[in-house]
Write a protein that holds these residues in place. Structure first.
Motif, mmCIF file in Angstrom:
data_model
loop_
_atom_site.group_PDB
_atom_site.id
_atom_site.type_symbol
_atom_site.label_atom_id
_atom_site.label_comp_id
_atom_site.label_asym_id
_atom_site.label_seq_id
_atom_site.Cartn_x
_atom_site.Cartn_y
_atom_site.Cartn_z
ATOM 1 N N GLY A 161 2.897 -7.013 -26.211
ATOM 2 C CA GLY A 161 2.430 -7.622 -27.445
ATOM 3 C C GLY A 161 1.296 -8.595 -27.182
ATOM 4 N N ARG A 162 0.936 -9.340 -28.196
ATOM 5 C CA ARG A 162 -0.144 -10.307 -28.030
ATOM 6 C C ARG A 162 0.277 -11.503 -27.183
ATOM 7 N NH1 ARG A 162 -2.971 -10.786 -34.046
ATOM 8 N NH2 ARG A 162 -3.649 -8.591 -34.182
ATOM 9 N N VAL A 163 1.558 -11.822 -27.230
ATOM 10 C CA VAL A 163 2.015 -13.026 -26.548
ATOM 11 C C VAL A 163 2.769 -12.705 -25.259
ATOM 12 C CG1 VAL A 163 3.400 -15.129 -26.785
ATOM 13 C CG2 VAL A 163 2.181 -14.207 -28.762
ATOM 14 N N LYS A 164 3.667 -11.705 -25.279
ATOM 15 C CA LYS A 164 4.490 -11.427 -24.110
ATOM 16 C C LYS A 164 4.813 -9.936 -24.057
ATOM 17 C CE LYS A 164 8.961 -12.256 -26.335
ATOM 18 N NZ LYS A 164 10.260 -12.972 -26.235
ATOM 19 N N VAL A 165 5.551 -9.559 -23.036
ATOM 20 C CA VAL A 165 5.986 -8.178 -22.843
ATOM 21 C C VAL A 165 7.403 -8.049 -23.380
ATOM 22 C CG1 VAL A 165 6.453 -6.368 -21.157
ATOM 23 C CG2 VAL A 165 4.512 -7.888 -20.832
ATOM 24 N N TYR A 166 7.634 -7.052 -24.213
ATOM 25 C CA TYR A 166 8.931 -6.822 -24.836
ATOM 26 C C TYR A 166 9.630 -5.657 -24.135
ATOM 27 C CZ TYR A 166 6.997 -9.755 -28.523
ATOM 28 O OH TYR A 166 6.431 -10.797 -29.226
ATOM 29 N N ASP A 167 10.918 -5.827 -23.847
ATOM 30 C CA ASP A 167 11.710 -4.809 -23.155
ATOM 31 C C ASP A 167 12.628 -4.108 -24.149
ATOM 32 O OD1 ASP A 167 10.648 -5.467 -20.645
ATOM 33 O OD2 ASP A 167 12.042 -7.142 -20.448
ATOM 34 N N TYR A 168 12.797 -2.784 -23.952
ATOM 35 C CA TYR A 168 13.582 -1.959 -24.861
ATOM 36 C C TYR A 168 14.505 -1.050 -24.060
ATOM 37 C CZ TYR A 168 10.011 -3.273 -28.309
ATOM 38 O OH TYR A 168 9.165 -3.966 -29.134
ATOM 39 N N TYR A 169 15.569 -0.573 -24.739
ATOM 40 C CA TYR A 169 16.346 0.575 -24.288
ATOM 41 C C TYR A 169 15.883 1.765 -25.127
ATOM 42 C CZ TYR A 169 19.638 -2.702 -22.106
ATOM 43 O OH TYR A 169 20.209 -3.677 -21.330
ATOM 44 N N VAL A 170 15.407 2.819 -24.458
ATOM 45 C CA VAL A 170 14.903 3.995 -25.171
ATOM 46 C C VAL A 170 15.606 5.234 -24.644
ATOM 47 C CG1 VAL A 170 12.655 2.932 -25.601
ATOM 48 C CG2 VAL A 170 12.999 4.328 -23.547
ATOM 49 N N CYS A 171 15.617 6.291 -25.448
ATOM 50 C CA CYS A 171 16.259 7.552 -25.075
ATOM 51 C C CYS A 171 15.479 8.211 -23.943
ATOM 52 C CB CYS A 171 16.330 8.471 -26.295
ATOM 53 S SG CYS A 171 17.027 10.092 -25.944
ATOM 54 N N SER A 172 16.157 8.498 -22.841
ATOM 55 C CA SER A 172 15.470 9.103 -21.692
ATOM 56 C C SER A 172 14.999 10.512 -22.000
ATOM 57 C CB SER A 172 16.403 9.115 -20.484
ATOM 58 O OG SER A 172 17.573 9.870 -20.751
#
Length: 439
Positions: A161-172
């Motif tokens: 993002g503009r400010v920081k890095v966002y972490d997600y759980y996504v379908c492999s």
């Protein structure tokens, strides 16, 4: 272990006896694997080897310890009181089936319970069972989350993002195979899913009323297993008494003079004593394999342990939180309409009975690898020079070529030679005679 013996008639019978100095060292190795050195949590094989060599411990031959030697000590049954002979065929060197091995009971150095716990830990830390990245990463639910639509695991992904890095759980499946692989792929923020799981555990499971219910169910299930185990133990004890009676009759006949102590009689006595020792070892193993006592909890004890577990799940370091989450949860199914948790049972009940203080928060899992360690380079470069080969052959694939220094010649350049001990290249003017004159 060392060889000892005593004389029986005209025959010297040898047996293994614990060496006091070596026995203390073996106990220390098992203690390091289970409890640690007081400053860190349980140590792995590599750290145990380093600790022993750093603190001046040496093998019986006066050499440093190796990782393989420490691992052999941790897996050898002789330290738990069981020495196996007749394991290999002498002529071929091939290992016999375990049914043909001969068990000889010896004096144990470590208890059967500690030995069994170490074997469980070693089996769980094998790379093909638990990948190192699953233990060492900082993702709380790594290896536990699955997509409800395609039943494939969720993997970690990030977005900037503009400010920081966002972490997600996504379908492999969606991430690795495209849109057609999963019709309703899951993508959820890591922080949000972690908070949902922790909150569900603290508010729905780890409450005093549910704790008592968990212990009651597991205690009922174990009672059925205990009935079967008691029958096997009673059978072994009956066999032990039968062998003891045979030995008593044999010895009484020899003492009374009704039986002459011939070699065959001595052999029969040796066989009975060996059988008696094997049965005693089996009985000890059965008694040592008893599970943790799942006694009932009072209301105050249940509330106190709930508070301790809540603090560990919310405030402990990430590796400790991962270990406690895995004790209660074996699977997290994420869908578009909600999140479902599966797991619990015996592991959760044992953890509830054992947790008593915050001292365990300092104990972390043994790291089997370290992330981002010398990435992209050989871990042990073999040459100190910038350029390590002048051969026309291609460099070995095991040693990736390093960068060329400024001004160094490449293969095919002419008029160069090595100058000085630093092995630097110096360019010379080309020779006026490009070809050797003909004779």
């Amino acid at each position: 272990m060392k060889n000892g013996g005593h004389v029986t008639g005209d025959k010297v019978r040898k047996r293994l006896e614990p060496d006091p100095l070596e026995a203390q060292r073996v106990e220390q190795i098992f203690r390091l694997r289970l409890e640690g050195d007081g400053e860190r949590g349980p140590l792995g094989t590599n750290l145990i080897t380093e600790w022993l060599n750093t603190h001046g411990h040496r093998t019986r031959s006066g050499k440093l310890f190796y990782n393989s030697f420490v691992h052999r000590i941790l897996t050898d049954e002789v330290y738990a009181g069981r020495y196996w002979s007749n394991r290999k065929i002498t002529k071929t060197g091939r290992v016999r089936p375990k049914e043909e091995w001969i068990l000889t009971p010896v004096d144990p150095i470590v208890s059967e319970e500690d030995y069994a716990r170490v074997q469980v830990i070693l089996a769980a830390c094998r790379p093909h069972v638990t990948p190192p990245r699953t233990i060492t990463n900082d993702v709380l639910l790594s290896g536990l989350c699955f997509c409800q639509n395609c039943q494939n695991p969720l993997v970690s992904a990030s977005g900037t993002g503009r400010v920081k890095v966002y972490d997600y759980y996504v379908c492999s499946s969606r991430k690795g195979r495209g849109r057609s692989a999963c019709a309703a792929p899951v993508s959820i923020s890591q922080d949000r899913l972690d908070d949902l799981v922790i909150e569900a555990l603290c508010s729905e499971l780890l409450v005093p009323s549910r704790m008592s219910d968990i212990l009651t169910r597991v205690r009922k299930r174990r009672k059925e297993k205990t009935t079967k185990r008691s029958g096997e133990l009673a059978q072994l004890q009956e066999e032990q008494r039968s062998i003891q009676r045979q030995l008593d009759r044999l010895i009484r006949a020899i003492v009374d003079g009704t039986l002459t102590p011939t070699p065959s009689v001595r052999q029969s006595q040796d066989d009975l004593e060996d059988r008696f020792g094997r049965v005693c070892s089996l009985i000890s193993a059965k008694k040592a394999s008893e599970d943790v006592d799942l006694s009932g909890l009072t209301t105050n004890e249940a509330a106190e342990r709930c508070a301790i577990l809540h603090s560990k799940l919310r405030q402990a370091p990430i590796q400790i939180r991962k270990r406690y989450v895995r004790a209660f949860v074996s699977r997290v199914v994420v869908g578009s309409k909600g999140v479902a948790l599966e797991g619990g049972g015996t592991n959760a009940a044992e953890l509830i009975c054992r947790v008593k203080s915050d001292a365990e928060s300092r104990v972390g899992p043994v790291q089997s690898s370290i992330r981002k360690w010398r990435s992209g380079r050989d871990s042990n470069p073999r040459y100190a020079f910038d350029v390590y080969t002048l051969s026309r052959r291609a460099p070995s694939t095991a040693r990736p070529p390093l960068r060329m220094p400024h001004g160094a010649i490449r293969r095919g350049d002419k008029g160069a030679h090595l100058a000085g001990p630093t092995c630097q290249f110096k360019r010379l003017p080309p020779s006026p005679c490009r070809h050797r004159p003909k004779r």
